[in-house]
Design an enzyme around this catalytic site. Structure first.
Site, mmCIF file in Angstrom:
data_model
loop_
_atom_site.group_PDB
_atom_site.id
_atom_site.type_symbol
_atom_site.label_atom_id
_atom_site.label_comp_id
_atom_site.label_asym_id
_atom_site.label_seq_id
_atom_site.Cartn_x
_atom_site.Cartn_y
_atom_site.Cartn_z
ATOM 1 N N THR A 96 0.873 -1.178 0.000
ATOM 2 C CA THR A 96 0.000 0.000 0.000
ATOM 3 C C THR A 96 0.903 1.217 0.000
ATOM 4 O O THR A 96 1.641 1.461 0.950
ATOM 5 C CB THR A 96 -0.928 0.014 1.225
ATOM 6 O OG1 THR A 96 -1.758 -1.153 1.189
ATOM 7 C CG2 THR A 96 -1.814 1.249 1.224
ATOM 8 N N LYS B 195 -7.246 1.388 -2.790
ATOM 9 C CA LYS B 195 -6.840 0.932 -1.454
ATOM 10 C C LYS B 195 -7.045 2.036 -0.425
ATOM 11 O O LYS B 195 -7.375 1.770 0.734
ATOM 12 C CB LYS B 195 -5.373 0.484 -1.467
ATOM 13 C CG LYS B 195 -4.871 -0.074 -0.119
ATOM 14 C CD LYS B 195 -5.665 -1.286 0.341
ATOM 15 C CE LYS B 195 -5.235 -1.764 1.732
ATOM 16 N NZ LYS B 195 -3.908 -2.388 1.737
ATOM 17 N N LYS C 250 0.572 4.653 8.442
ATOM 18 C CA LYS C 250 1.192 5.061 7.170
ATOM 19 C C LYS C 250 0.140 5.203 6.081
ATOM 20 O O LYS C 250 0.118 6.185 5.332
ATOM 21 C CB LYS C 250 2.255 4.035 6.780
ATOM 22 C CG LYS C 250 2.886 4.242 5.415
ATOM 23 C CD LYS C 250 2.252 3.374 4.318
ATOM 24 C CE LYS C 250 2.458 1.901 4.592
ATOM 25 N NZ LYS C 250 1.910 1.064 3.482
#
Length: 292
Positions: free
Chosen positions: A100, A175, A243
């Site tokens: 990701t 995502k 993150k």
């Protein structure tokens, strides 16, 4: 053409990577692996993976390379370093970043790969360690349909819900949508279980009701039982979720989109990181609701 003689390189053998690699091996492919910490890759070598000592060597020996590393900075390093993937992979090969990461970085990899006559896809996943182990991941793909179709036999060994979302970067944008939805959902799961506890209910009995009703979700079914068992081991690390949320917030800000639920979720997880819980699973958010 992708066939069982195709050599797959896999960089990153962590919580997610190891399950994905096992399924590729079960599917009959030769899988070359690399991990910065060699010891983490050794259990995979015992079941048939080929250990490489450098990304350069792995790139020179493989036809398809899948990356599943930690942060955008790691992605940048493994792809663009002189000894990295793009400078050592032969033309007509494929690269698939399943980390990701930033949509802009996915576009950068795509452009650089195209200059070298290499096919590139961004294909982040959802489903946690369970999905990786069982080969049931959702795979969100950005890039050219030709490359997507060619790699479908490989994707099908790792996932069940595999969708081409659009051009390069589209997988990463999708995502972000996934992580935004999770951010609110996991807060709801932890709050609901905390409410059940405070009100004196049997939480396992509560789950039988709400898990089959309008509150049903993957987060509830996957993580609530773990919480009740006191299992806060990572299916997905808090540090990696933070993150992801940071990337989503930056992308949303660039588009002028307000995401208050995402902002709140990140603040709560930032607090857990300050408490030294960054290596726990995302379900450890439950601790914040039950601190003495």
């Amino acid at each position: 053409m992708i066939n069982k003689n195709t050599k797959i390189g896999f960089i990153g053998t962590g919580v997610m990577g190891k399950g994905m690699i096992k399924n590729l091996l079960k599917g009959g492919y030769t899988v070359h692996v690399y991990n910065r910490t060699k010891e983490k890759a050794l259990p995979l070598v015992e079941i048939g993976a080929v250990l490489e000592t450098s990304i350069k060597e792995l790139s020179q020996r493989c036809d398809v390379i899948i990356t599943m590393v930690g942060y955008p900075s790691d992605v940048e390093e493994v792809y663009f370093n002189d000894n990295g993937i793009l400078n050592n992979l032969k033309p007509q090969s494929y690269v698939v970043d399943m980390t990701t990461s930033k949509p802009s970085l996915a576009k950068k990899i795509y452009a650089a790969a195209k200059e070298r006559n290499i096919f590139a896809l961004d294909a982040p996943v959802s489903g946690g360690d369970i999905g990786a182990a069982e080969g049931t991941l959702s795979i969100m793909v950005g890039g050219d349909k030709e490359a997507f179709d060619a790699l479908m036999p490989i994707f099908e060994l790792m996932g069940k819900n595999i969708v081409l979302q659009g051009s390069a970067g589209s997988g990463q944008h999708t995502k972000m949508c996934n992580q935004i939805a999770i951010a609110s959902n996991i807060m709801g799961v932890c709050e609901a279980l905390s409410y059940a506890k405070k009100s004196g209910l049997n939480a396992e009995t509560v789950l039988k009701s709400i898990g089959a009703g309008g509150a049903a979700s993957w987060q509830l079914s996957a993580y609530a039982p773990r919480i009740l068992k006191g299992d806060f081991n990572p299916g997905f690390y808090i540090k990696h979720f933070v993150k992801d949320m940071k990337i989503a917030l930056e992308e949303a800000d660039e588009m002028g989109l307000k995401t208050p639920a995402l902002e709140l979720s990140k603040k709560l997880y930032d607090k857990l990181i300050k408490e030294g819980k960054e290596d726990l699973g995302t379900q450890a958010l439950y601790h914040l609701y039950n601190e003495d």
